[in-house]
Design a protein around this motif. Structure first.
Motif, PDB file in Angstrom:
ATOM      1  N   PRO A  12       7.053  -3.604   1.897  1.00 58.98           N
ATOM      2  CA  PRO A  12       7.203  -2.884   3.149  1.00 58.98           C
ATOM      3  C   PRO A  12       8.000  -1.605   2.948  1.00 58.98           C
ATOM      4  CG  PRO A  12       7.778  -5.214   3.370  1.00 58.98           C
ATOM      5  CD  PRO A  12       7.651  -4.927   1.928  1.00 58.98           C
ATOM      6  N   LYS A  13       7.660  -0.596   3.758  1.00 61.08           N
ATOM      7  CA  LYS A  13       8.337   0.698   3.631  1.00 61.08           C
ATOM      8  C   LYS A  13       9.703   0.605   4.321  1.00 61.08           C
ATOM      9  CE  LYS A  13       3.866   2.974   4.180  1.00 61.08           C
ATOM     10  NZ  LYS A  13       3.196   1.849   4.838  1.00 61.08           N
ATOM     11  N   THR A  14      10.691   0.035   3.650  1.00 66.65           N
ATOM     12  CA  THR A  14      12.004  -0.146   4.262  1.00 66.65           C
ATOM     13  C   THR A  14      13.065  -0.213   3.171  1.00 66.65           C
ATOM     14  OG1 THR A  14      13.392  -1.640   5.535  1.00 66.65           O
ATOM     15  CG2 THR A  14      11.641  -2.658   4.269  1.00 66.65           C
ATOM     16  N   ASN A  27       8.488   1.605  13.439  1.00 60.35           N
ATOM     17  CA  ASN A  27       8.883   0.465  12.611  1.00 60.35           C
ATOM     18  C   ASN A  27       7.997  -0.764  12.788  1.00 60.35           C
ATOM     19  OD1 ASN A  27       9.621  -0.610  15.063  1.00 60.35           O
ATOM     20  ND2 ASN A  27      11.754  -1.000  14.521  1.00 60.35           N
ATOM     21  N   GLY A  29       4.875  -1.396  11.863  1.00 60.55           N
ATOM     22  CA  GLY A  29       4.182  -1.782  10.642  1.00 60.55           C
ATOM     23  C   GLY A  29       5.118  -2.409   9.628  1.00 60.55           C
ATOM     24  N   THR A  30       6.343  -1.904   9.537  1.00 60.77           N
ATOM     25  CA  THR A  30       7.319  -2.445   8.594  1.00 60.77           C
ATOM     26  C   THR A  30       7.712  -3.866   8.964  1.00 60.77           C
ATOM     27  OG1 THR A  30       8.182  -0.216   8.206  1.00 60.77           O
ATOM     28  CG2 THR A  30       9.578  -2.065   7.550  1.00 60.77           C
ATOM     29  N   GLY A  33       4.992  -6.157   8.001  1.00 54.49           N
ATOM     30  CA  GLY A  33       5.000  -6.398   6.562  1.00 54.49           C
ATOM     31  C   GLY A  33       6.040  -7.424   6.171  1.00 54.49           C
ATOM     32  N   LEU A  90      -1.317   0.331  13.903  1.00 59.78           N
ATOM     33  CA  LEU A  90      -0.110   0.508  13.096  1.00 59.78           C
ATOM     34  C   LEU A  90       0.070  -0.643  12.121  1.00 59.78           C
ATOM     35  CD1 LEU A  90       2.339   1.757  15.873  1.00 59.78           C
ATOM     36  CD2 LEU A  90       1.212   3.126  14.112  1.00 59.78           C
ATOM     37  N   VAL A  91      -0.305  -1.862  12.583  1.00 57.32           N
ATOM     38  CA  VAL A  91      -0.232  -3.038  11.714  1.00 57.32           C
ATOM     39  C   VAL A  91      -1.183  -2.871  10.533  1.00 57.32           C
ATOM     40  CG1 VAL A  91      -0.929  -5.462  11.616  1.00 57.32           C
ATOM     41  CG2 VAL A  91       0.585  -4.678  13.431  1.00 57.32           C
ATOM     42  N   GLU A  93      -2.264  -0.070   9.364  1.00 53.88           N
ATOM     43  CA  GLU A  93      -1.825   1.069   8.559  1.00 53.88           C
ATOM     44  C   GLU A  93      -0.830   0.648   7.484  1.00 53.88           C
ATOM     45  OE1 GLU A  93      -2.390   5.186   7.927  1.00 53.88           O
ATOM     46  OE2 GLU A  93      -3.326   3.867   9.412  1.00 53.88           O
ATOM     47  N   GLU A  94      -0.072  -0.439   7.735  1.00 58.09           N
ATOM     48  CA  GLU A  94       0.931  -0.907   6.782  1.00 58.09           C
ATOM     49  C   GLU A  94       0.306  -1.336   5.457  1.00 58.09           C
ATOM     50  OE1 GLU A  94       4.701  -1.951   5.336  1.00 58.09           O
ATOM     51  OE2 GLU A  94       4.085  -0.737   7.056  1.00 58.09           O
TER      52      GLU A  94
END
Length: 693
Positions: A12-14, A27, A29-30, A33, A90-91, A93-94
Motif C-alpha cells: 500500500p502507498k503509505t 486515503n 485506496g490505501t 490495501g 479508487l479501490v 486504482e490501488e
C-alpha cells in the motif's frame, strides 16, 4: 509476472501513519490495501490466499465480503455503500501499479444485507449499493464495451484517450479539436487502439412466491461485465449486489426526456440455487441438530403426510405421495454424462370439488421453490421458454418460462386437461430429461428444468364414469402419462357417513381460528426441513430393496402382457419406484433406502398408477355386471331395428333407444363394440356403422 511468494500481496502507498478514522478520496485506496493484506479469519489471510489462487488460475478478480470490510473499517464500508461511484474506482486504482496492465476487477458479496424485492427500490437508492433478490429470466449475448477510447483528429495528428464509464453509458467525443494552429477538425474513434472488456445485459424478475395476488411481477434490467458475465443462465435465483443507476431509453418520447429508467450495475452475484437446482439455504448448527432430532421421531412419515393441508379431510395416500414428491429422490449422473432425474411427477385425475387445486396450492407454498400455473392460461412458450426481440437493438433474447423458473423445485399445473395438445407435448423433454432445448431465431441452446411436476386434471367427460374404462376417460397420450411416477384417480362418491365426517371436519376447521396461526408455523418448519433434507441427503437403494423392486417390476411386466393398458409398465415405472423409495429414505435423513422403504413405495405405486390402470371406477363388479347386461339389451334392440341386410340411420337408432330409457353413452358403447366384432353375422351392421360414424 507478479511475485506472490512474499508475505504482502502488494505494498500500500503509505508510510505506516494512515488515519483509519476518516475516509477520504485520498486515503480510501490505501485503507483498502491494508484490508487486503491484514484481514484474517480463522488465522488465515483469506484475501491474500484468494488472490494467489485466482492468479494461479488466470482469474483476475477479487471477491470481497462487505461484512469483513465493515469489521476492518466501518467508515470505508459505509463510503462504498453510500457513494460507490466515487470509492469503488479508487479501490480498483490501488491495484494498478502492482498489477501493471492486467485487467483486474473487484467484486462484492453482502451477506449481512437482507435482500429486497424489485418493487421496494426507491428514488433515494439511486447511486447507492443495494442487494436485490429475484430470478434471471433472460440474458443477452456477450458483447464488448470500450473502457479506454483512443480518438484521433480528422485534420491534424492530435490523439487523445477518453475513459468511458461502465454501465449503459456511451462515449462523449469532444465537439472540435482545439490543437494549436486553430485546427477545427472532428475526432474519430480508432477501434484498433481502444481497450475493451466483456459486458452482458440481464433481466431480473421478482420471485413468483413474493408477488401478491393480482400484481404483475416486476422486472429490471441489469448490467454485468468482465468476470460477472455468463454466470447466471435463465432460471438462476440470485441476490444481486449492484449500484442502482439510471439511463435514458432510446425509445422514449421527447415529452419524457426528464424521466430516467432505473437499472442495476452489478458488482457481485450470490447464486441462491446451485447447479443441481437445489436451494442454498443456510442452517445454523443448532437448527441442524434440531432437524436431525426431528428425523428420529417414530411416526415421522405419517406426521409429515398429515401436516400436508390438514384442512382437507382424507386423501391419505395422495398426501403421502405429495410428501414423497416434496422431498424427491436422488439425481444421478452416469459415467457417460447422462443425468437421471430424482424429481417425482404426480398426476391427480378426478371429479371436480375433490380438493385437487387446494393440494396444488399448498404444495406450491411449502416447496422450497414453487411455481403455480393453470393449463388453460399457459402456452408452450410460457411453460418452457420463448425468444423475444429487443425493440431498441433488434437482438433476440431467450426468456425462461414457468418450468425454468421452478428449477430446483416444483411446478404445479392446474387444469392440465384444458391445455392444448401441442402445448402438452412441449413439456415432454422437461418432464423426463429435465432440460428444455431451444432452436429459434438463430438461438440454439439447452436450459435446465430440474423440477417436479404436480398436475391436476378432470376426466374426458367432466366426471369419472363407473361404466367407462380408464382408456375412454383419460384424454392423455401414453407418452405424457408414462412420465408421471404416480397417477391418482380422485373420486367424489356419495356416501352418507363419509359425507358427514367431511362436513364435520370442514366446519370444525372453519370455527377454530387458532388453527390458522398454528398452520403458518408448521408450514414454515416443514418448508425448512424439506430444504434441509434435499440439500444434505442423497440416499441410494440397498441390496434388499433393489431385489424386491426387481421382482415386483418383472411381475407387473408379465401381468401387462394380457392387458390393453393406457399406461404401459416400462422401465420408467421401475425408475419411479426407485425414486419413491429414495424419497422415503430422504424423509428420515437416511443414507440408504431399505426394504421397508421399497415396500411402501410399491404400496403407493399400487394404490395410484396400478389402481388407475385396473380401475373401472369404484362401482366394482356390480357396476361391470350391470353394464354388461345393459349392453346386451341394447345390442338386442339394435338387431330388431336393423336386421341383417338392412340399413338404418345411426341417429335414428340412438334416438329410439334413448326414448326406450337407455343411456346415450351406453348406446354408443354398444355400437362401438359391434363395430369391433369379427362375426360374419354382423357384417352388414359393422360395415354400415363404420361408414356413418
Amino acid at each position: 509476472m507478479t511475485d506472490f511468494s512474499s508475505n504482502k500481496i502488494f505494498a500500500p502507498k503509505t508510510d505506516g501513519n494512515v488515519d483509519l478514522s476518516t475516509i477520504t478520496e485520498s486515503n480510501a485506496g490505501t485503507v483498502f490495501g491494508l484490508f487486503i493484506n491484514n484481514f484474517k479469519q480463522d488465522n488465515q489471510y483469506i484475501y491474500k490466499d484468494q488472490m494467489r489462487s485466482h492468479f494461479a488460475n488466470g482469474l483476475y478478480y477479487l471477491e470481497v465480503e462487505l461484512l469483513h470490510l465493515s469489521a476492518f473499517n466501518d467508515n470505508l464500508h459505509n463510503a462504498i455503500i453510500n457513494t460507490p461511484n466515487t470509492y469503488i474506482p479508487l479501490v480498483k486504482e490501488e491495484f494498478k501499479e502492482f498489477l501493471k496492465d492486467i485487467p483486474f476487477q473487484v467484486t462484492f458479496k453482502w451477506s449481512i444485507a437482507k435482500p429486497i424485492n424489485i418493487r421496494d427500490l426507491k428514488a433515494e437508492d439511486v447511486g447507492k449499493v443495494v442487494c436485490v433478490k429475484g430470478i434471471i429470466i433472460n440474458n443477452s449475448r456477450v458483447s464488448v464495451k470500450i473502457e479506454k477510447a483512443y480518438i484521433r483528429c480528422s485534420l491534424c495528428p492530435k490523439e487523445e484517450i477518453i475513459h468511458v464509464n461502465p454501465g449503459f453509458t456511451g462515449i462523449t467525443l469532444p465537439t472540435r479539436c482545439n490543437n494549436e494552429g486553430g485546427c477545427k477538425g472532428s475526432f474519430r474513434v480508432v477501434p484498433d487502439k481502444c481497450k475493451y472488456y466483456d459486458q452482458q445485459t440481464l433481466k431480473l424478475q421478482e420471485s413468483p412466491e413474493t408477488v401478491t395476488t393480482g400484481d404483475m411481477p416486476r422486472t429490471i434490467l441489469m448490467y454485468s461485465d468482465r468476470y460477472l458475465v455468463e454466470r447466471t443462465p435463465p432460471g438462476t435465483r440470485v441476490n444481486a449486489v449492484a449500484i442502482m443507476s439510471t439511463f435514458h431509453s432510446s425509445g422514449a418520447k421527447k415529452s419524457d426526456s426528464n424521466i430516467s429508467q432505473p437499472y442495476l450495475r452489478v458488482i457481485g452475484f450470490e447464486i441462491t440455487n446451485d447447479g443441481s437446482g437445489r436451494s442454498r439455504i443456510e442452517f445454523s448448527s443448532s437448527e441442524e441438530n434440531e432437524m436431525r432430532q426431528f428425523a428420529k421421531q417414530k411416526n415421522l412419515y405419517k406426521n409429515i403426510a398429515e401436516s400436508i393441508d390438514p384442512a382437507i379431510y382424507g386423501c391419505e395416500d395422495i398426501k403421502k405421495a405429495l410428501a414423497c414428491q416434496l422431498f424427491g429422490g436422488s439425481a444421478k449422473t452416469l459415467n457417460d454424462g447422462i443425468r437421471r432425474r430424482g424429481d417425482i411427477n404426480v398426476l391427480l385425475l378426478g371429479d371436480p370439488s375433490t380438493a385437487k387445486s387446494q393440494l396444488l396450492k399448498f404444495v406450491e407454498k411449502v416447496a422450497p421453490i414453487g411455481v403455480y400455473t393453470s393449463g388453460k392460461g399457459s402456452s408452450a412458450a410460457g411453460l418452457t421458454a420463448c425468444v423475444i426481440k429487443e425493440p431498441g437493438t433488434g437482438e433476440f433474447y431467450l426468456e425462461g418460462g414457468s418450468m425454468v423458473l421452478a428449477d430446483g423445485g416444483i411446478v404445479c399445473i392446474d387444469e392440465f386437461d384444458k391445455m392444448r395438445e401441442q402445448d402438452r407435448v412441449a413439456i415432454h423433454e422437461a418432464m423426463e430429461q429435465q432440460t428444455i432445448s431451444i432452436a429459434k431465431a438463430g438461438i440454439t441452446t439447452v436450459l435446465n428444468s430440474r423440477t417436479s411436476v404436480l398436475a391436476a386434471a378432470n376426466p374426458l367427460f367432466g366426471r369419472y364414469d363407473d361404466f367407462r374404462s380408464p382408456a375412454e376417460q383419460i384424454d392423455f397420450q401414453t407418452t405424457i402419462l408414462s412420465r408421471f411416477d404416480m397417477i391418482f384417480i380422485v373420486r367424489d362418491l356419495v356416501d352418507k357417513d363419509r359425507d358427514q365426517r367431511i362436513a364435520n371436519h370442514v366446519l370444525n376447521h372453519k370455527r377454530d381460528s387458532t388453527k390458522n396461526t398454528q398452520d403458518e408455523s408448521s408450514i414454515y418448519k416443514l418448508k425448512r426441513y424439506i430444504a434441509f433434507a434435499r440439500s444434505s441427503c442423497s440416499p441410494r437403494l440397498s441390496d434388499d430393496a433393489s431385489e424386491f423392486l426387481l421382482n415386483f417390476y418383472v411381475q407387473q411386466r408379465e401381468a401387462s402382457k394380457t392387458e390393453d393398458s393406457i399406461i404401459p409398465i416400462t422401465v420408467r415405472q421401475l425408475e419411479a419406484l426407485i425414486r419413491i423409495s429414495e424419497s422415503l429414505a430422504k424423509m428420515e435423513l437416511a443414507d440408504s433406502a431399505t426394504l421397508k422403504h421399497a415396500e411402501e413405495a410399491v404400496r403407493l405405486f399400487k394404490s395410484s398408477t396400478v389402481e388407475a390402470i385396473n380401475s373401472h371406477g369404484l362401482g366394482g363388479e356390480l357396476a361391470l355386471a350391470s353394464m354388461s347386461k345393459d349392453l346386451q339389451n341394447i345390442e338386442n334392440e339394435i338387431l330388431k331395428i336393423t336386421p341383417i341386410g338392412h340399413t338404418t340411420q345411426v341417429e335414428a337408432i340412438v334416438s329410439n333407444l334413448e326414448n326406450a330409457g337407455f343411456k346415450r353413452h351406453l348406446i354408443e358403447k354398444a355400437i362401438f363394440v359391434m363395430c369391433q366384432r369379427k362375426d360374419m353375422e354382423y357384417k352388414a351392421q359393422r360395415r354400415f356403422i363404420q361408414r356413418n360414424r
